[in-house]
Scaffold this motif. Structure first.
Motif, PDB file in Angstrom:
ATOM      1  N   ARG A 233      42.158  44.173  25.651  1.00 40.86           N
ATOM      2  CA  ARG A 233      41.327  43.339  24.884  1.00 40.86           C
ATOM      3  C   ARG A 233      42.215  42.576  23.424  1.00 40.86           C
ATOM      4  O   ARG A 233      42.791  42.160  23.469  1.00 40.86           O
ATOM      5  CB  ARG A 233      39.867  43.818  24.064  1.00 40.86           C
ATOM      6  CG  ARG A 233      38.867  43.375  25.279  1.00 40.86           C
ATOM      7  CD  ARG A 233      37.670  43.968  24.275  1.00 40.86           C
ATOM      8  NE  ARG A 233      36.644  43.528  25.220  1.00 40.86           N
ATOM      9  CZ  ARG A 233      35.144  44.194  25.191  1.00 40.86           C
ATOM     10  NH1 ARG A 233      34.786  44.735  24.269  1.00 40.86           N
ATOM     11  NH2 ARG A 233      34.858  43.457  25.855  1.00 40.86           N
ATOM     12  N   LEU A 234      43.001  43.962  23.240  1.00 36.73           N
ATOM     13  CA  LEU A 234      44.110  44.241  22.548  1.00 36.73           C
ATOM     14  C   LEU A 234      45.315  43.554  22.841  1.00 36.73           C
ATOM     15  O   LEU A 234      45.756  42.844  21.974  1.00 36.73           O
ATOM     16  CB  LEU A 234      44.526  45.580  21.709  1.00 36.73           C
ATOM     17  CG  LEU A 234      45.707  45.924  20.797  1.00 36.73           C
ATOM     18  CD1 LEU A 234      44.999  45.855  19.467  1.00 36.73           C
ATOM     19  CD2 LEU A 234      45.717  47.119  20.626  1.00 36.73           C
ATOM     20  N   THR A 235      45.828  43.942  24.263  1.00 38.08           N
ATOM     21  CA  THR A 235      46.775  42.843  24.818  1.00 38.08           C
ATOM     22  C   THR A 235      46.870  41.596  24.342  1.00 38.08           C
ATOM     23  O   THR A 235      47.580  40.591  24.358  1.00 38.08           O
ATOM     24  CB  THR A 235      47.596  43.785  25.661  1.00 38.08           C
ATOM     25  OG1 THR A 235      46.516  43.470  26.646  1.00 38.08           O
ATOM     26  CG2 THR A 235      48.011  45.220  25.464  1.00 38.08           C
ATOM     27  N   LEU A 236      45.446  41.357  24.816  1.00 36.92           N
ATOM     28  CA  LEU A 236      45.256  39.289  25.086  1.00 36.92           C
ATOM     29  C   LEU A 236      45.358  39.123  23.481  1.00 36.92           C
ATOM     30  O   LEU A 236      45.510  38.324  23.637  1.00 36.92           O
ATOM     31  CB  LEU A 236      43.760  39.463  24.812  1.00 36.92           C
ATOM     32  CG  LEU A 236      42.990  39.234  26.689  1.00 36.92           C
ATOM     33  CD1 LEU A 236      41.982  37.929  26.463  1.00 36.92           C
ATOM     34  CD2 LEU A 236      43.694  38.398  27.316  1.00 36.92           C
ATOM     35  N   ALA A 237      44.519  39.756  22.126  1.00 31.77           N
ATOM     36  CA  ALA A 237      44.876  39.550  20.957  1.00 31.77           C
ATOM     37  C   ALA A 237      45.896  39.836  20.369  1.00 31.77           C
ATOM     38  O   ALA A 237      46.899  38.752  19.405  1.00 31.77           O
ATOM     39  CB  ALA A 237      44.126  40.439  20.259  1.00 31.77           C
TER      40      ALA A 237
END
Ligand code: IPE
Length: 270
Positions: A233-237
């Protein structure tokens, strides 16, 4: 422009999880050497924030006092200080090993600068840490206790601190170096042929989620699912940030990764 990396040394790799309060000093010293080598080679081209877990230091005491559940008994606050002390003791060993090999490491005690609410991090004072980083130092944070607005107290993990730091500082990579080789496509303890998933991205996320979140996998990886999901999720964000899950057991691997070499181990999340 220099590259900022957030590096976690997992509690399972720097301590002996089967023996309370036992640091794996040989491993800590080797990893410090590897970090030092990369740091010297890359010079001002590498900015580093290190975080580490608590392994058989903080976890033992936290379980005894149920610190993650909050102020649940008359002993809780005593426990709060005891967990903080245990976590800081391990931190002292890590920082000392780093300093001995010339890494200008400096402890930033999370329990003195965070506040959670129902275990969610809602405040993290990062100004001093950022100033230290800007001036060439290597801030070191660690899983610690935190005052909690809803339940009195809780535990903050290194990953939670990293999530917050990543959003503020936009590193190019987060490296989680632990005991497992990466994310497996199936439970390797029951399925010896299970292989490491080399890359996790939008293309295979649903598949990975189904495997990890299913009845298998969850345990193997000892909480690996949440870790992988949060990193995904963090890399997506925050593209183009990447996260890597790798083992720090094999000498030289961490150094290669920190030096930015092409490697053929671990799982890359992007
Ligand atoms: C745990 O921190 C903190 C305490 C129990 C005090 P982490 O979640 O970062 O540590 P590991 O890697 O699981 O040991």
């Amino acid at each position: 422009m220099s590259e900022l990396i957030l590096l976690k040394l997992g509690g399972s790799v720097i301590t002996d999880k089967t023996k309370p309060f036992t640091a794996r000093m040989d491993v800590i010293e080797r990893l410090a050497q590897e970090i030092g080598n990369a740091f010297r080679e890359r010079g001002s081209d590498l900015q580093l924030i290190i975080g580490h877990g608590s392994g058989s230091f903080g976890h033992e005491v936290a379980a005894k006092y149920q610190t993650h559940k909050g102020a649940v008994s008359a002993e809780s606050w005593l426990g709060f200080a005891e967990v903080a002390h245990a976590a800081a003791e391990l931190n002292h060993l890590v920082v000392k090993a780093l300093r001995q090999v010339g890494v200008p490491a400096m402890r930033f005690q999370p329990s003195a600068s965070t506040r959670t609410r129902g275990e969610q991090l809602m405040y993290f004072e990062t100004f001093p840490l950022k100033e230290a980083l800007k001036n060439g130092l290597v801030p070191v944070v660690y899983g610690d206790v935190s005052v909690d607005a809803a339940q009195g107290m809780s535990i903050v993990s290194t990953e939670v601190l990293f999530d917050n730091l990543a959003r503020e500082l936009t590193p190019s990579r987060i490296i989680l170096a632990g005991q497992v080789d990466g994310v497996y496509e199936a439970d390797p303890t029951t399925n010896p042929d299970a292989e490491i998933i080399e890359d996790i991205d939008r293309g295979n996320w649903e598949e990975v989620e189904a495997v990890l979140g299913g009845s298998h996998g969850t345990d193997v990886t000892g909480g690996m699912f949440t870790k992988v999901r949060d990193m995904y999720r963090l890399t997506l964000a925050m593209p183009p940030m990447q996260a890597m899950i790798m083992s720090a057991e094999e000498p030289g691997n961490l150094e290669a990764v920190l030096k930015g070499q092409m490697v053929s181990f671990g799982t890359l999340i992007n």
